[in-house]
Design an enzyme around this catalytic site. Structure first.
Site, PDB file in Angstrom:
ATOM      1  N   ASP A  50      -1.887  -2.091   1.336  1.00  0.00           N
ATOM      2  CA  ASP A  50      -2.450  -2.196  -0.009  1.00  0.00           C
ATOM      3  C   ASP A  50      -3.352  -1.011  -0.318  1.00  0.00           C
ATOM      4  OD1 ASP A  50      -1.187  -4.601  -0.341  1.00  0.00           O
ATOM      5  OD2 ASP A  50      -2.984  -5.825  -0.111  1.00  0.00           O
ATOM      6  N   ALA A  51      -3.426  -0.662  -1.595  1.00  0.00           N
ATOM      7  CA  ALA A  51      -4.255   0.468  -2.022  1.00  0.00           C
ATOM      8  C   ALA A  51      -5.704   0.306  -1.578  1.00  0.00           C
ATOM      9  CB  ALA A  51      -4.177   0.628  -3.537  1.00  0.00           C
TER      10      ALA A  51
END
Length: 213
Positions: A50-51
């Site tokens: 995930d970012a």
């Protein structure tokens, strides 16, 4: 953190998406030419991160290596360890969460993952590493790789990850680190990422010290 002819292991900063989204903006893709490091083919991520999650990201440098890495991740043969700082505390010093996850969308809130018997099976092992100031420092080992799995499972335990606005951890940067990865290759490859700057104060409040294993 690791480089050989087959792969790279990067310490991805929190807030940097791996792939360029529909809205544009900086992403790891912007840096792939610099990460080619003499090869004609650009390295490609072998898994998702995930970012907002910092830490270990594996990239394949050749087509055969990328295919082999992808198979290892798909088969659950890669050792993955995460550190999280959560609000509150889990009910026991260690345990596991077995809770299927389903993607649900509403016009008002958009999409989110929820615990639902109709969802995909999901397993997370957890262990308490320290506590302090109403926070807990957890080691998390995902047995499956569902979207937002660790975030939802921590919230399901009653202790959402600090900074996780979507699942109840409050505003701010997400306190989740892909701490270590172990790849059963020949020879084996392993790497460990240090805590990012935004996690260090909360980890220290829970008993972490620089150089802790």
């Amino acid at each position: 953190m690791h480089r050989d002819e087959r792969l790279l292991v990067l310490d991805k900063p929190a807030g940097l998406p791996v792939h360029r989204g529909p809205r544009g903006g900086p992403s790891l893709e912007d840096w792939l030419p610099a990460l080619a490091l003499g090869k004609r083919r650009l390295p490609q991520p072998a898994h998702r991160l995930d970012a907002d999650t910092a830490g270990c990201l594996v990239l394949g440098r050749t087509k055969p290596a990328l295919a082999a890495l992808g198979a290892l991740f798909a088969e659950g043969r890669v050792g993955k360890t995460y550190w999280a700082v959560v609000r509150g505390a889990p009910p026991e010093p260690e345990g596991e969460v077995v809770a299927p996850l389903l993607k649900r969308s509403t016009a008002r809130e958009g999409w989110r993952m929820v615990v639902d018997p109709a969802g995909q099976p999901a397993l997370t092992l957890w262990r308490m590493l320290g506590q302090g100031d109403g926070l807990s420092w957890l080691e998390l080992r995902p047995g499956t790789g569902r979207t937002h799995q660790l975030r939802v499972h921590c919230a399901h335990l009653g202790c959402p990850i600090l900074g996780d606005a979507r699942y109840g951890g409050g505003e701010g940067p997400l306190h989740l680190l892909a701490r270590a990865v172990s790849l059963p290759l020949d020879p084996p490859v392993s790497a460990a990422a240090p805590p990012p700057p935004h996690m260090r104060a909360a980890l220290a409040a829970c008993g972490w010290r620089e150089g802790a294993a």
